[in-house]
Motif scaffolding. Structure first.
Motif, PDB file in Angstrom:
ATOM      1  N   PRO A   1       0.772  -1.149   0.133  1.00 28.59           N
ATOM      2  CA  PRO A   1       0.108   0.162  -0.112  1.00 28.59           C
ATOM      3  C   PRO A   1       0.865   1.454  -0.311  1.00 28.59           C
ATOM      4  O   PRO A   1       1.989   1.543   0.646  1.00 28.59           O
ATOM      5  N   GLY A   2       0.142   2.233  -0.544  1.00 30.00           N
ATOM      6  CA  GLY A   2       1.440   3.214  -0.786  1.00 30.00           C
ATOM      7  C   GLY A   2       2.119   2.803  -2.222  1.00 30.00           C
ATOM      8  O   GLY A   2       1.842   2.882  -2.546  1.00 30.00           O
ATOM      9  N   PRO A   3       2.614   4.703  -2.009  1.00 28.13           N
ATOM     10  CA  PRO A   3       3.965   4.559  -3.597  1.00 28.13           C
ATOM     11  C   PRO A   3       4.498   3.653  -3.880  1.00 28.13           C
ATOM     12  O   PRO A   3       5.132   3.168  -2.817  1.00 28.13           O
ATOM     13  N   SER A   4       4.269   2.840  -4.445  1.00 23.66           N
ATOM     14  CA  SER A   4       5.459   1.764  -4.947  1.00 23.66           C
ATOM     15  C   SER A   4       4.832   1.284  -6.498  1.00 23.66           C
ATOM     16  O   SER A   4       4.283   1.417  -7.343  1.00 23.66           O
ATOM     17  N   LEU A   5       5.998   0.475  -7.223  1.00 26.53           N
ATOM     18  CA  LEU A   5       6.282   0.798  -8.601  1.00 26.53           C
ATOM     19  C   LEU A   5       7.133  -0.612  -8.713  1.00 26.53           C
ATOM     20  O   LEU A   5       8.003  -0.726  -7.737  1.00 26.53           O
ATOM     21  N   GLY A   6       6.140  -1.121  -9.421  1.00 21.51           N
ATOM     22  CA  GLY A   6       7.875  -2.457 -10.577  1.00 21.51           C
ATOM     23  C   GLY A   6       7.812  -2.049 -11.923  1.00 21.51           C
ATOM     24  O   GLY A   6       6.872  -1.300 -11.922  1.00 21.51           O
ATOM     25  N   VAL A   7       8.972  -1.666 -11.976  1.00 24.15           N
ATOM     26  CA  VAL A   7       9.838  -1.503 -13.736  1.00 24.15           C
ATOM     27  C   VAL A   7      10.104  -2.747 -14.088  1.00 24.15           C
ATOM     28  O   VAL A   7      11.328  -3.087 -13.949  1.00 24.15           O
ATOM     29  N   LEU A   8       9.811  -3.423 -15.818  1.00 22.34           N
ATOM     30  CA  LEU A   8       9.990  -3.972 -16.106  1.00 22.34           C
ATOM     31  C   LEU A   8      11.052  -3.461 -17.487  1.00 22.34           C
ATOM     32  O   LEU A   8      10.278  -2.664 -18.315  1.00 22.34           O
ATOM     33  N   VAL A   9      12.196  -3.682 -18.015  1.00 25.00           N
ATOM     34  CA  VAL A   9      12.826  -3.303 -19.024  1.00 25.00           C
ATOM     35  C   VAL A   9      12.491  -4.490 -20.191  1.00 25.00           C
ATOM     36  O   VAL A   9      12.789  -5.787 -20.131  1.00 25.00           O
ATOM     37  N   ASP A  10      11.949  -3.765 -21.159  1.00 23.84           N
ATOM     38  CA  ASP A  10      11.940  -4.431 -22.419  1.00 23.84           C
ATOM     39  C   ASP A  10      12.883  -4.081 -23.617  1.00 23.84           C
ATOM     40  O   ASP A  10      13.501  -3.371 -23.440  1.00 23.84           O
ATOM     41  N   HIS A  11      13.931  -5.807 -24.071  1.00 20.99           N
ATOM     42  CA  HIS A  11      14.675  -5.431 -25.184  1.00 20.99           C
ATOM     43  C   HIS A  11      13.868  -4.898 -26.513  1.00 20.99           C
ATOM     44  O   HIS A  11      13.818  -6.554 -26.291  1.00 20.99           O
ATOM     45  N   ASP A  12      13.347  -4.284 -26.573  1.00 18.99           N
ATOM     46  CA  ASP A  12      13.170  -4.266 -28.263  1.00 18.99           C
ATOM     47  C   ASP A  12      13.641  -3.636 -28.795  1.00 18.99           C
ATOM     48  O   ASP A  12      13.183  -2.646 -29.845  1.00 18.99           O
TER      49      ASP A  12
ATOM     50  N   ALA B   1       3.037  -7.791 -16.375  1.00 19.35           N
ATOM     51  CA  ALA B   1       2.580  -6.067 -16.114  1.00 19.35           C
ATOM     52  C   ALA B   1       1.732  -5.846 -16.353  1.00 19.35           C
ATOM     53  O   ALA B   1       1.360  -5.234 -15.349  1.00 19.35           O
ATOM     54  N   ASP B   2       1.064  -6.596 -17.263  1.00 16.39           N
ATOM     55  CA  ASP B   2      -0.024  -6.300 -17.454  1.00 16.39           C
ATOM     56  C   ASP B   2      -1.526  -6.867 -15.933  1.00 16.39           C
ATOM     57  O   ASP B   2      -2.059  -5.742 -15.304  1.00 16.39           O
ATOM     58  N   ARG B   3      -0.977  -8.226 -15.981  1.00 14.47           N
ATOM     59  CA  ARG B   3      -1.252  -8.019 -14.237  1.00 14.47           C
ATOM     60  C   ARG B   3      -1.168  -7.471 -12.977  1.00 14.47           C
ATOM     61  O   ARG B   3      -2.235  -7.291 -12.378  1.00 14.47           O
ATOM     62  N   HIS B   4       0.182  -7.093 -13.016  1.00 17.30           N
ATOM     63  CA  HIS B   4       0.443  -6.905 -11.416  1.00 17.30           C
ATOM     64  C   HIS B   4       0.662  -5.366 -12.175  1.00 17.30           C
ATOM     65  O   HIS B   4       0.627  -4.547 -11.063  1.00 17.30           O
ATOM     66  N   GLY B   5       0.395  -4.429 -12.904  1.00 18.55           N
ATOM     67  CA  GLY B   5       0.488  -3.552 -13.578  1.00 18.55           C
ATOM     68  C   GLY B   5       1.328  -2.763 -13.492  1.00 18.55           C
ATOM     69  O   GLY B   5       1.882  -0.827 -12.755  1.00 18.55           O
ATOM     70  N   TRP B   6       2.147  -3.036 -13.253  1.00 21.25           N
ATOM     71  CA  TRP B   6       4.055  -2.624 -13.342  1.00 21.25           C
ATOM     72  C   TRP B   6       4.264  -1.773 -14.613  1.00 21.25           C
ATOM     73  O   TRP B   6       3.820  -2.072 -15.674  1.00 21.25           O
ATOM     74  N   LEU B   7       5.267  -1.007 -14.857  1.00 25.07           N
ATOM     75  CA  LEU B   7       5.245  -0.079 -15.569  1.00 25.07           C
ATOM     76  C   LEU B   7       6.519  -1.033 -16.438  1.00 25.07           C
ATOM     77  O   LEU B   7       7.607  -1.132 -16.001  1.00 25.07           O
ATOM     78  N   VAL B   8       6.847  -1.100 -18.504  1.00 21.10           N
ATOM     79  CA  VAL B   8       7.032  -1.700 -19.029  1.00 21.10           C
ATOM     80  C   VAL B   8       7.949  -0.333 -19.757  1.00 21.10           C
ATOM     81  O   VAL B   8       7.753   0.379 -20.012  1.00 21.10           O
ATOM     82  N   VAL B   9       8.926  -0.322 -19.238  1.00 23.36           N
ATOM     83  CA  VAL B   9      10.220   0.625 -20.179  1.00 23.36           C
ATOM     84  C   VAL B   9      10.564  -0.126 -21.491  1.00 23.36           C
ATOM     85  O   VAL B   9      11.214  -1.557 -21.795  1.00 23.36           O
ATOM     86  N   SER B  10      10.179   0.810 -22.933  1.00 27.72           N
ATOM     87  CA  SER B  10      10.515   0.509 -24.378  1.00 27.72           C
ATOM     88  C   SER B  10      11.736   0.773 -24.065  1.00 27.72           C
ATOM     89  O   SER B  10      11.804   1.744 -24.618  1.00 27.72           O
ATOM     90  N   MET B  11      12.970   0.300 -24.531  1.00 24.56           N
ATOM     91  CA  MET B  11      14.441   0.388 -24.559  1.00 24.56           C
ATOM     92  C   MET B  11      14.006   1.736 -25.924  1.00 24.56           C
ATOM     93  O   MET B  11      14.729   2.737 -26.323  1.00 24.56           O
TER      94      MET B  11
END
Lengths: 305, 305
Positions: A248-259, A284-294
């Motif tokens: 709970p509270g501000p938190s974030l998962g970030v996934l680097v996409d090697h594209d 990422a969709d399921r958990h609301g993570w931020l996907v970073v497109s390189m």
């Protein structure tokens, strides 16, 4: 959002950068001792293709050792590696091969091992990028690390790789001191040399491989903190991303996409020791993570000059 | 030595303070990443008599639990503790008793355990000194920690006590964050609560007791650094003091001598799990460690007001 033009300059304007900046702003509400960020290393902070830097280091050590003692090539694990026989390596199992490589440094003191790692990372060239491995760090991640620290975050590296290999270079590469690195840890033995107590490396692990759920347990065991930001790229990081981002509270998962096959590599991040049937994007969709497109989100991938 | 009048104000002028200041000055020649200092906790950074704060915490938890569930008193380990029967505790063995106490918190999340530790340390009073345990830290050591950090040292706590107990209070008491604490570590289990991944405590240790040679191995495993200054008070610290002080270049082992029955306590430091036949003074003579007399060398023992 105003006044953010100087922040994260290698991150292109757009929704990814906006969400990162929103998280950074929101984290100001979090008590300082809970501002904790963890980063995977290979494929997240620096390039992991076509070969892990750590494996290139051990291969280099193996070739040197085999030049001195050709009988080493009789050993199946070493033969498979020296022949570049990926099928044989896979058949033997990466764990067994890795432990055989660790034997090359059994009896070596940690400081000497660290010196050799540092010399390799700063001196040996990446096989396709044509720069030392030390220059294959991701510039946008260096900026994110610096911005997090400027905002009072403690920043840690939580790697599936060898703890001591990453510790040897983490301060120079990322500004993270040795005690901020959690990985797969080799065992030590206490010995006496010239009458003085010293530690020497063994060829056995003292932790399980630091992938998947093990990353969560090792974060608590070695750091005693719970992250509110976790950044990774492979299936070995998903457990840690869920752990951080489900608070709970501000938190974030970030996934680097090697594209980005032109500037770096294009592949789906896999864990060497952790099986899965889902893709990172599905998770990422399921958990609301931020996907970073390189390709799309990073104006620059490697440091300049 | 000139210009040092403001430094370490609670350390009385004399050879002990001079030698500490000489070491601090000499450490300026050491590369910054090798300026590493480790401190034992109980009896070194704060008072450990007549009872370890951690044991007082667990006893408090045991009394609360036994009030709710009187059947707990049927268990031999708990009965011995609740009766204050030191002989029975000794006969059962401190290790077994400690694990029985750890069971009181099995299934508890680390953050909740840490909250309870913090409340106890800041709220519960030391049995003879009449102040909260948090006020039984040694003022001269706080000054030494601050001076080391001002000179670029990384400072760590390497305790025989429970890692998580000390982590809960180390930032507040000593300015050392959780990742800077190495101790005897409880195991965790990954669980799901409300669909979220959480860690919960088990009642089993995941490291051996952090005393004697184990302190050396754990310093490398958890911190990845080699100290050039080690400070301790008991036989459980000697291995770590020898490890630090036998390095070439500026290095120092410091042994706190509890010789002040009026202001603190007078006793020979022992390790709960580490047997020895030598005294600390004998070891200090043999290895050239600096012995700190609390009575002679410390103008003030506890923080003011």
């Amino acid at each position: 959002m105003s006044g953010d033009h100087g922040l994260l300059p290698s991150w292109r304007p757009g929704p990814t950068r906006e969400r990162l900046l929103s998280f950074l702003d929101a984290s100001g509400r979090v008590p300082a001792d809970q501002r904790v960020a963890v980063f995977d290393n290979d494929g997240t902070l620096w390039c992991e293709r076509p070969i892990y830097a750590q494996l290139a280091f051990f291969m280099d050590a193996l070739r040197s050792a085999a030049a001195d003692d050709p009988r080493l090539a009789d050993r199946p694990e070493y033969a498979a590696l020296l022949d570049g026989d990926h099928q044989a390596v896979a058949a033997l199992g990466l764990g067994r091969v890795a432990l055989a490589l660790a034997e090359l440094f059994a009896g070596v003191e940690p400081a000497e091992f660290a010196d050799r790692c540092r010399r390799f990372v700063s001196g040996a060239h990446h096989p396709t990028l044509g720069v030392p491995f030390a220059r294959t760090v991701y510039q946008p991640m260096l900026e994110l690390l610096a911005e997090l620290r400027a905002r009072g975050f403690a920043t840690f590296v939580v790697t599936g790789g060898g703890t001591e290999f990453v510790r040897a270079v983490s301060l120079d590469l990322y500004g993270v001191p040795p005690e901020g690195v959690v990985g797969t840890l080799i065992g030590y033995e206490l010995a006496r040399r010239d009458g003085r107590p010293v530690l020497v490396r063994t060829a056995e692990l003292q932790t399980e491989a630091n992938e998947g759920p093990a990353k969560i347990e090792h974060i608590q065991a070695f750091l005693g903190r719970r992250p509110i930001l976790a950044v990774g790229n492979s299936a070995g990081d998903w457990a840690m991303l869920e752990y951080a981002s489900s608070l709970p509270g501000p938190s974030l998962g970030v996934l680097v996409d090697h594209d980005d096959p032109d500037r770096e590599f294009a592949y789906e991040g896999a864990a060497s020791t952790f099986e899965t049937e889902r893709t990172g994007r599905e998770m990422a969709d399921r958990h609301g993570w931020l996907v970073v497109s390189m390709q799309r989100d990073w104006a620059q991938i490697f440091p300049s000059g």
